[in-house]
Design an enzyme around this catalytic site. Structure first.
Site, mmCIF file in Angstrom:
data_model
loop_
_atom_site.group_PDB
_atom_site.id
_atom_site.type_symbol
_atom_site.label_atom_id
_atom_site.label_comp_id
_atom_site.label_asym_id
_atom_site.label_seq_id
_atom_site.Cartn_x
_atom_site.Cartn_y
_atom_site.Cartn_z
ATOM 1 N N ARG A 88 0.853 -1.184 0.000
ATOM 2 C CA ARG A 88 0.000 0.000 0.000
ATOM 3 C C ARG A 88 0.887 1.231 0.000
ATOM 4 O O ARG A 88 1.886 1.296 0.727
ATOM 5 C CB ARG A 88 -0.917 0.035 1.223
ATOM 6 C CG ARG A 88 -1.949 -1.075 1.259
ATOM 7 C CD ARG A 88 -3.043 -0.808 0.213
ATOM 8 N NE ARG A 88 -4.054 -1.834 0.202
ATOM 9 C CZ ARG A 88 -4.162 -2.784 -0.721
ATOM 10 N NH1 ARG A 88 -3.270 -2.840 -1.705
ATOM 11 N NH2 ARG A 88 -5.129 -3.650 -0.683
ATOM 12 N N GLU A 117 -3.009 8.027 -5.191
ATOM 13 C CA GLU A 117 -3.352 7.441 -6.491
ATOM 14 C C GLU A 117 -4.689 8.009 -6.929
ATOM 15 O O GLU A 117 -5.645 7.940 -6.164
ATOM 16 C CB GLU A 117 -3.394 5.920 -6.396
ATOM 17 C CG GLU A 117 -2.003 5.336 -6.159
ATOM 18 C CD GLU A 117 -1.983 3.820 -6.058
ATOM 19 O OE1 GLU A 117 -3.029 3.180 -6.261
ATOM 20 O OE2 GLU A 117 -0.917 3.281 -5.772
ATOM 21 N N HIS A 145 0.244 0.309 -10.113
ATOM 22 C CA HIS A 145 -0.496 -0.544 -9.176
ATOM 23 C C HIS A 145 -0.997 -1.800 -9.882
ATOM 24 O O HIS A 145 -2.162 -2.144 -9.847
ATOM 25 C CB HIS A 145 -1.660 0.227 -8.558
ATOM 26 C CG HIS A 145 -2.123 -0.359 -7.267
ATOM 27 N ND1 HIS A 145 -2.871 0.350 -6.374
ATOM 28 C CD2 HIS A 145 -1.951 -1.583 -6.710
ATOM 29 C CE1 HIS A 145 -3.144 -0.409 -5.327
ATOM 30 N NE2 HIS A 145 -2.588 -1.584 -5.507
#
Length: 186
Positions: A88, A117, A145
């Site tokens: 994360r 993000e 990601h």
């Protein structure tokens, strides 16, 4: 480096073990509570950071882990270590990573997740990376990601979706229900 020693932070470092072992790596881990199967391979976080050539982060983002990789953690890294975060983004402090890369404390970084993000492209580290500044050449990899995006993970998503549908149709229950408050306006 004759033998690369890789250390993983988080509860599931064993997922990397076969790949790392094939490269001759030593795999160590840290966690809030050492697991019996990690005996001999467990280190506390400070020791892990000081000894590691590679630190790969695999932990959930909690109050305890948010901002865990700040200036203090970066300063504790073995000089020139490789830092990888596929967990994360909020576990790492992007400013601290930039300072670590500029100082050489971090030899290179691989970031599949970022604290924000979509990313803040005006952040000095991302700006330097996008401009291909010489000091970052070959030292920073940023991916969108997508570390999970493998044939195995796609098959696993399909399998879990089918299991969830089967469970609901046969038992009337859901594995991980999400409840929505329909009384609140959206």
């Amino acid at each position: 480096v004759d033998q690369l020693e890789a250390r993983c932070l988080g509860p599931e470092p064993a997922l990397l073990a076969p790949e790392l072992a094939a490269m001759g790596c030593t795999l160590l881990s840290t966690a809030r509570a050492p697991k019996p199967e990690a005996e001999g391979h467990y280190r506390d976080l400070d020791a892990l950071l000081a000894e590691s050539d590679v630190v790969s982060i695999h932990c959930p983002m909690t109050n305890e882990t948010t901002g865990l990789f700040d200036d203090t953690a970066i300063a504790a890294l073995k000089p020139g270590a490789l830092l990888v975060n596929t967990a994360r983004g909020g576990i790492t402090d992007l400013d601290a990573i930039e300072r670590g890369l500029r100082s050489g404390r971090i030899g290179a970084a691989g970031l599949d997740v970022l604290p924000q993000e979509p990313p803040d492209l005006a952040h000095p580290l991302l700006k330097a990376w996008r401009a291909k500044e010489a000091w970052l050449e070959g030292r920073l990899v940023v991916t969108p990601h997508a570390a999970f995006f493998t044939p195995e993970s796609l098959a696993d998503m399909r399998r879990l979706a089918a299991l969830t549908v089967h469970q609901f149709l046969t038992e009337g229950t859901l594995r991980a229900p999400v409840t929505v408050d329909t009384t609140r306006p959206r």
